[in-house]
Design a protein around this motif. Structure first.
Motif, PDB file in Angstrom:
ATOM      1  N   SER A 162      -2.684   5.590   9.616  1.00 33.26           N
ATOM      2  CA  SER A 162      -1.526   6.475   9.780  1.00 33.26           C
ATOM      3  C   SER A 162      -1.633   7.176  11.124  1.00 33.26           C
ATOM      4  O   SER A 162      -2.729   7.545  11.555  1.00 33.26           O
ATOM      5  N   VAL A 163      -0.503   7.348  11.769  1.00 35.45           N
ATOM      6  CA  VAL A 163      -0.432   8.203  12.949  1.00 35.45           C
ATOM      7  C   VAL A 163       0.282   9.481  12.529  1.00 35.45           C
ATOM      8  O   VAL A 163       1.398   9.432  11.998  1.00 35.45           O
ATOM      9  N   ARG A 164      -0.385  10.611  12.751  1.00 31.42           N
ATOM     10  CA  ARG A 164       0.200  11.899  12.381  1.00 31.42           C
ATOM     11  C   ARG A 164       0.385  12.753  13.623  1.00 31.42           C
ATOM     12  O   ARG A 164      -0.460  12.781  14.504  1.00 31.42           O
ATOM     13  N   GLU A 165       1.498  13.442  13.628  1.00 31.55           N
ATOM     14  CA  GLU A 165       1.848  14.298  14.759  1.00 31.55           C
ATOM     15  C   GLU A 165       2.590  15.510  14.222  1.00 31.55           C
ATOM     16  O   GLU A 165       3.557  15.362  13.471  1.00 31.55           O
ATOM     17  N   ASP A 166       2.118  16.679  14.585  1.00 29.48           N
ATOM     18  CA  ASP A 166       2.724  17.933  14.118  1.00 29.48           C
ATOM     19  C   ASP A 166       2.835  17.966  12.596  1.00 29.48           C
ATOM     20  O   ASP A 166       3.837  18.431  12.031  1.00 29.48           O
ATOM     21  N   GLY A 167       1.800  17.450  11.930  1.00 30.04           N
ATOM     22  CA  GLY A 167       1.759  17.477  10.480  1.00 30.04           C
ATOM     23  C   GLY A 167       2.587  16.420   9.787  1.00 30.04           C
ATOM     24  O   GLY A 167       2.629  16.377   8.550  1.00 30.04           O
ATOM     25  N   GLN A 168       3.242  15.535  10.559  1.00 32.26           N
ATOM     26  CA  GLN A 168       4.093  14.499   9.992  1.00 32.26           C
ATOM     27  C   GLN A 168       3.467  13.118  10.187  1.00 32.26           C
ATOM     28  O   GLN A 168       2.854  12.847  11.232  1.00 32.26           O
ATOM     29  N   THR A 169       3.601  12.240   9.186  1.00 33.98           N
ATOM     30  CA  THR A 169       3.195  10.848   9.338  1.00 33.98           C
ATOM     31  C   THR A 169       4.342  10.096   9.991  1.00 33.98           C
ATOM     32  O   THR A 169       5.445  10.033   9.439  1.00 33.98           O
ATOM     33  N   ILE A 170       4.090   9.528  11.166  1.00 31.48           N
ATOM     34  CA  ILE A 170       5.170   8.913  11.937  1.00 31.48           C
ATOM     35  C   ILE A 170       5.002   7.405  12.096  1.00 31.48           C
ATOM     36  O   ILE A 170       5.900   6.733  12.606  1.00 31.48           O
ATOM     37  N   ALA A 171       3.857   6.859  11.684  1.00 26.33           N
ATOM     38  CA  ALA A 171       3.654   5.408  11.747  1.00 26.33           C
ATOM     39  C   ALA A 171       2.550   5.035  10.764  1.00 26.33           C
ATOM     40  O   ALA A 171       1.610   5.804  10.559  1.00 26.33           O
ATOM     41  N   VAL A 172       2.693   3.856  10.146  1.00 20.85           N
ATOM     42  CA  VAL A 172       1.708   3.395   9.177  1.00 20.85           C
ATOM     43  C   VAL A 172       1.485   1.898   9.359  1.00 20.85           C
ATOM     44  O   VAL A 172       2.331   1.177   9.910  1.00 20.85           O
ATOM     45  N   ALA A 173       0.342   1.430   8.874  1.00 19.49           N
ATOM     46  CA  ALA A 173       0.038   0.004   8.857  1.00 19.49           C
ATOM     47  C   ALA A 173      -1.116  -0.238   7.901  1.00 19.49           C
ATOM     48  O   ALA A 173      -1.890   0.676   7.591  1.00 19.49           O
ATOM     49  N   ARG A 174      -1.220  -1.469   7.441  1.00 20.37           N
ATOM     50  CA  ARG A 174      -2.290  -1.889   6.535  1.00 20.37           C
ATOM     51  C   ARG A 174      -3.014  -3.074   7.142  1.00 20.37           C
ATOM     52  O   ARG A 174      -2.382  -3.971   7.716  1.00 20.37           O
ATOM     53  N   VAL A 175      -4.331  -3.107   7.016  1.00 24.64           N
ATOM     54  CA  VAL A 175      -5.124  -4.285   7.356  1.00 24.64           C
ATOM     55  C   VAL A 175      -5.894  -4.683   6.107  1.00 24.64           C
ATOM     56  O   VAL A 175      -6.376  -3.822   5.368  1.00 24.64           O
ATOM     57  N   ALA A 176      -5.966  -5.986   5.842  1.00 24.88           N
ATOM     58  CA  ALA A 176      -6.655  -6.474   4.647  1.00 24.88           C
ATOM     59  C   ALA A 176      -7.493  -7.684   5.028  1.00 24.88           C
ATOM     60  O   ALA A 176      -7.044  -8.543   5.796  1.00 24.88           O
ATOM     61  N   ALA A 177      -8.698  -7.752   4.492  1.00 29.43           N
ATOM     62  CA  ALA A 177      -9.613  -8.830   4.818  1.00 29.43           C
ATOM     63  C   ALA A 177      -9.843  -9.727   3.618  1.00 29.43           C
ATOM     64  O   ALA A 177      -9.989  -9.252   2.483  1.00 29.43           O
ATOM     65  N   ALA A 178      -9.865 -11.037   3.874  1.00 21.66           N
ATOM     66  CA  ALA A 178     -10.175 -12.035   2.846  1.00 21.66           C
ATOM     67  C   ALA A 178     -10.669 -13.286   3.551  1.00 21.66           C
ATOM     68  O   ALA A 178     -10.100 -13.698   4.578  1.00 21.66           O
ATOM     69  N   ASP A 179     -11.730 -13.858   3.037  1.00 24.07           N
ATOM     70  CA  ASP A 179     -12.238 -15.145   3.533  1.00 24.07           C
ATOM     71  C   ASP A 179     -12.529 -15.132   5.031  1.00 24.07           C
ATOM     72  O   ASP A 179     -12.295 -16.117   5.739  1.00 24.07           O
ATOM     73  N   GLY A 180     -13.034 -14.003   5.530  1.00 19.21           N
ATOM     74  CA  GLY A 180     -13.460 -13.942   6.922  1.00 19.21           C
ATOM     75  C   GLY A 180     -12.363 -13.701   7.932  1.00 19.21           C
ATOM     76  O   GLY A 180     -12.608 -13.756   9.139  1.00 19.21           O
ATOM     77  N   TRP A 181     -11.146 -13.417   7.465  1.00 16.37           N
ATOM     78  CA  TRP A 181     -10.037 -13.096   8.353  1.00 16.37           C
ATOM     79  C   TRP A 181      -9.431 -11.761   7.926  1.00 16.37           C
ATOM     80  O   TRP A 181      -9.522 -11.381   6.760  1.00 16.37           O
ATOM     81  N   ALA A 182      -8.788 -11.072   8.864  1.00 13.49           N
ATOM     82  CA  ALA A 182      -8.100  -9.820   8.556  1.00 13.49           C
ATOM     83  C   ALA A 182      -6.629  -9.962   8.938  1.00 13.49           C
ATOM     84  O   ALA A 182      -6.302 -10.463  10.020  1.00 13.49           O
ATOM     85  N   GLY A 183      -5.760  -9.530   8.033  1.00 13.76           N
ATOM     86  CA  GLY A 183      -4.332  -9.629   8.276  1.00 13.76           C
ATOM     87  C   GLY A 183      -3.661  -8.271   8.292  1.00 13.76           C
ATOM     88  O   GLY A 183      -4.068  -7.359   7.576  1.00 13.76           O
ATOM     89  N   PHE A 184      -2.614  -8.155   9.086  1.00 17.46           N
ATOM     90  CA  PHE A 184      -1.858  -6.908   9.220  1.00 17.46           C
ATOM     91  C   PHE A 184      -0.542  -7.033   8.475  1.00 17.46           C
ATOM     92  O   PHE A 184       0.204  -7.996   8.649  1.00 17.46           O
ATOM     93  N   THR A 185      -0.256  -6.049   7.624  1.00 16.82           N
ATOM     94  CA  THR A 185       1.003  -5.991   6.894  1.00 16.82           C
ATOM     95  C   THR A 185       1.491  -4.547   6.883  1.00 16.82           C
ATOM     96  O   THR A 185       0.761  -3.624   7.253  1.00 16.82           O
ATOM     97  N   ALA A 186       2.717  -4.370   6.425  1.00 17.45           N
ATOM     98  CA  ALA A 186       3.286  -3.030   6.205  1.00 17.45           C
ATOM     99  C   ALA A 186       3.208  -2.153   7.454  1.00 17.45           C
ATOM    100  O   ALA A 186       2.887  -0.971   7.381  1.00 17.45           O
TER     101      ALA A 186
END
Length: 251
Positions: A162-186
């Motif tokens: 999460s990126v937070r600025e002035d107490g607000q969440t302004i950006a989000v992302a998820r990383v998930a790992a499986a089988d030796g690779w990591a993927g970005f979603t959301a």
């Protein structure tokens, strides 16, 4: 590290695991109450163990029994969405192609630049998404159903930035790992804070966080027509790997 289309699709499936899964030979049948295409489609990679005509019929019956539209996720080499025998057969049977075909992109380990967050707010990483993270994430512009949290926590390992600025969440992302690779979603940025490099920042921070779990590299998916996002990820170290689309049975 080189990886085939089928192998990468199986990696991606492991990072976004449906609560209900079954097998048809090597195909995966996946259901998650209709939330996201990947989690509610049959992944058509490998041998279904029966003739394709019969496999299509069994996929249709499996999803119909669950009140879901029978859907096949069909990956293909770049620039050749209709070249496979399966796609030609689905065309003949009247299966439509859902709008917004996707491109899966990959990056080598170490290819994503180190984060440079000067002036972009506070970056936080957590093992689970908090309420502010969840409130910013919208799948295809829609509010999240209850099963969304189950899916977000479905990988063997995941982290939420999460990126937070002035107490607000302004950006989000998820990383998930499986089988030796990591993927970005959301990956989502508040409309008032776009074009500030926040998606790039989160990708870099989460890639660094997941590096020990991703010796194979990183992957993500983006709509084929979203040329702006594809250019952004290319600057971040990603290259196009393959395409995929969803085929949906006629009503």
């Amino acid at each position: 590290m080189a990886i085939s289309i089928s192998e990468l699709e199986l990696v991606a499936s492991g990072s976004w695991r449906s609560p209900e899964q079954d097998r048809l030979g090597e195909w995966q049948l996946r259901a998650a109450e209709g939330f996201t295409g990947r989690a509610n489609s049959a992944l058509a990679v490998g041998d279904p163990g029966v003739p394709l005509e019969q496999a299509i019929g069994q996929v249709t019956a499996w999803y119909t029994a669950r009140g879901l539209p029978p859907t096949l996720a069909v990956p293909y080499p770049l620039g050749d969405p209709g070249g496979s025998e399966l796609n030609r057969l689905l065309d003949a049977r009247g299966w439509s192609t859902r709008s917004g075909p996707a491109v899966v992109m990959t990056a080598e380990p170490g290819a994503i630049p180190a984060p440079n967050g000067a002036g972009t707010g506070q970056v936080l990483i957590a093992a689970e998404p908090d309420d502010r993270w969840m409130s910013l994430y919208h799948y295809r512009g829609q509010d999240l159903p209850p099963i969304a949290r189950t899916m977000l926590l479905s990988a063997p390992w995941q982290a939420f930035g999460s990126v937070r600025e002035d107490g607000q969440t302004i950006a989000v992302a998820r990383v998930a790992a499986a089988d030796g690779w990591a993927g970005f979603t959301a990956v989502e940025v508040s409309p008032d804070h776009r074009r500030r490099g926040l998606a790039t920042l989160l990708t870099s921070v989460l890639a660094e966080h997941a590096a020990g779990r991703a010796p194979g590299g990183y992957w993500l998916q983006v709509e084929e027509r979203n040329t702006g996002a594809r250019a952004l990820y290319q600057r971040t170290g990603f290259t196009d790997h393959h395409g995929y689309h969803y085929r949906i049975a006629p009503a």
